[in-house]
Design a protein around this motif. Sequence first.
Motif, PDB file in Angstrom:
ATOM      1  N   ASN A 230       0.805  -1.215   0.000  1.00  0.00           N
ATOM      2  CA  ASN A 230       0.000   0.000   0.000  1.00  0.00           C
ATOM      3  C   ASN A 230       0.837   1.263   0.000  1.00  0.00           C
ATOM      4  OD1 ASN A 230      -3.087  -0.530   0.151  1.00  0.00           O
ATOM      5  ND2 ASN A 230      -2.105  -2.176   1.307  1.00  0.00           N
ATOM      6  N   LYS A 231       2.096   1.178   0.364  1.00  0.00           N
ATOM      7  CA  LYS A 231       3.007   2.306   0.132  1.00  0.00           C
ATOM      8  C   LYS A 231       3.173   2.507  -1.376  1.00  0.00           C
ATOM      9  CE  LYS A 231       5.845   2.373   4.324  1.00  0.00           C
ATOM     10  NZ  LYS A 231       7.192   2.165   4.904  1.00  0.00           N
ATOM     11  N   VAL A 232       3.305   1.384  -2.093  1.00  0.00           N
ATOM     12  CA  VAL A 232       3.407   1.456  -3.553  1.00  0.00           C
ATOM     13  C   VAL A 232       2.127   2.042  -4.141  1.00  0.00           C
ATOM     14  CG1 VAL A 232       3.607   0.102  -5.668  1.00  0.00           C
ATOM     15  CG2 VAL A 232       5.063  -0.439  -3.704  1.00  0.00           C
ATOM     16  N   ASN A 233       0.966   1.548  -3.668  1.00  0.00           N
ATOM     17  CA  ASN A 233      -0.314   2.037  -4.186  1.00  0.00           C
ATOM     18  C   ASN A 233      -0.509   3.519  -3.874  1.00  0.00           C
ATOM     19  OD1 ASN A 233      -0.955  -0.493  -5.163  1.00  0.00           O
ATOM     20  ND2 ASN A 233      -2.090  -1.093  -3.328  1.00  0.00           N
ATOM     21  N   SER A 234      -0.091   3.923  -2.696  1.00  0.00           N
ATOM     22  CA  SER A 234      -0.219   5.329  -2.303  1.00  0.00           C
ATOM     23  C   SER A 234       0.650   6.221  -3.187  1.00  0.00           C
ATOM     24  CB  SER A 234       0.175   5.489  -0.833  1.00  0.00           C
ATOM     25  OG  SER A 234       0.113   6.844  -0.433  1.00  0.00           O
ATOM     26  N   ALA A 235       1.877   5.776  -3.442  1.00  0.00           N
ATOM     27  CA  ALA A 235       2.770   6.548  -4.303  1.00  0.00           C
ATOM     28  C   ALA A 235       2.224   6.629  -5.728  1.00  0.00           C
ATOM     29  CB  ALA A 235       4.162   5.916  -4.310  1.00  0.00           C
ATOM     30  N   LYS A 236       1.646   5.523  -6.209  1.00  0.00           N
ATOM     31  CA  LYS A 236       1.042   5.514  -7.551  1.00  0.00           C
ATOM     32  C   LYS A 236      -0.085   6.532  -7.634  1.00  0.00           C
ATOM     33  CE  LYS A 236       1.535   0.775  -9.110  1.00  0.00           C
ATOM     34  NZ  LYS A 236       0.776  -0.475  -9.315  1.00  0.00           N
ATOM     35  N   ASP A 237      -0.958   6.489  -6.632  1.00  0.00           N
ATOM     36  CA  ASP A 237      -2.085   7.419  -6.616  1.00  0.00           C
ATOM     37  C   ASP A 237      -1.610   8.863  -6.644  1.00  0.00           C
ATOM     38  OD1 ASP A 237      -3.839   5.356  -6.562  1.00  0.00           O
ATOM     39  OD2 ASP A 237      -4.402   5.560  -4.458  1.00  0.00           O
ATOM     40  N   TYR A 238      -0.564   9.145  -5.895  1.00  0.00           N
ATOM     41  CA  TYR A 238      -0.050  10.510  -5.797  1.00  0.00           C
ATOM     42  C   TYR A 238       0.430  11.006  -7.164  1.00  0.00           C
ATOM     43  CZ  TYR A 238       2.898  14.417  -4.359  1.00  0.00           C
ATOM     44  OH  TYR A 238       3.479  15.657  -4.238  1.00  0.00           O
ATOM     45  N   PHE A 239       1.218  10.195  -7.849  1.00  0.00           N
ATOM     46  CA  PHE A 239       1.776  10.632  -9.118  1.00  0.00           C
ATOM     47  C   PHE A 239       0.745  10.612 -10.243  1.00  0.00           C
ATOM     48  CE2 PHE A 239       5.722   9.443  -6.882  1.00  0.00           C
ATOM     49  CZ  PHE A 239       6.391  10.651  -7.003  1.00  0.00           C
ATOM     50  N   LEU A 240      -0.201   9.667 -10.174  1.00  0.00           N
ATOM     51  CA  LEU A 240      -1.238   9.620 -11.207  1.00  0.00           C
ATOM     52  C   LEU A 240      -2.137  10.847 -11.170  1.00  0.00           C
ATOM     53  CD1 LEU A 240      -2.263   5.852 -11.189  1.00  0.00           C
ATOM     54  CD2 LEU A 240      -1.201   7.116 -13.065  1.00  0.00           C
TER      55      LEU A 240
END
Length: 250
Positions: A230-240
């Motif tokens: 979910n750190k990965v998912n959170s970072a993805k959401d931020y950049f997307l």
Amino acid sequence: MHDGKQIEIQVLRYRPEREDEPVWQSWRVPYTDDMSVLQGLQYIKDELDGSLSFRWSCRMAICGSCGMMINGKPNLSCQTFLRELAPGPVRIEALAHFPIERDLVVNVEGFVKKLESVKPWIIPEAPRAVSEGEYLQTPMQLEQFEQFSSCINCMLCYAACPQFGLDPAFLGPGVIALAHRYNADSRDGGARERMEIMSTEEGVWSCTAVGYCSEVCPKHVDPANAVNQNKVNSAKDYFLRFLSPKGARK
């Protein structure tokens, strides 16, 4: 029959009407090789001191209610055997990092509120009539979340987590693992709502990646893995959000 074997059990007791601070009390308890720590405590309560307070229910490592610090490590007392701790003494304390209500009973109100905040249930993407039939999943889709569905909310991972000990506002490994269980479920459409909570300062980014939470988990849920995903998912959401507001996770 106890075959003449005895072991000393020391319990850190707290009775608010009698003590300002917890105090140690010890008993000699007869035991057999098939007796758990929980059974040892039950012997004390039934035969030696009926005022001793602790939680338990199933005695089968299913309910998660008998978690305690046993010789300094978070464990379920129903699946920890006295023979493994002989010759003793066995030192038992309430779960670390939680307010103690009485003896080995801790206050779980904060944990329950965090659990409710991530909506640990399936939120359908769109309304679905019964006539449309059940939701179908492939074995691969089931595999994405099955491991994380084994959590029994025993809170051992919280007692093991140094970050939760320093910051009680931290969402914590167990809640994040359960949120991930639903985010990864193909039948669910509530990931965006949960990620808004998990991406906050007190969410996944508070984790310092010690990993002890996964070591003590009695069901091998691996909450540290859920936090990392979910750190990965959170970072993805931020950049997307910068690239395309519509590209963020649904």
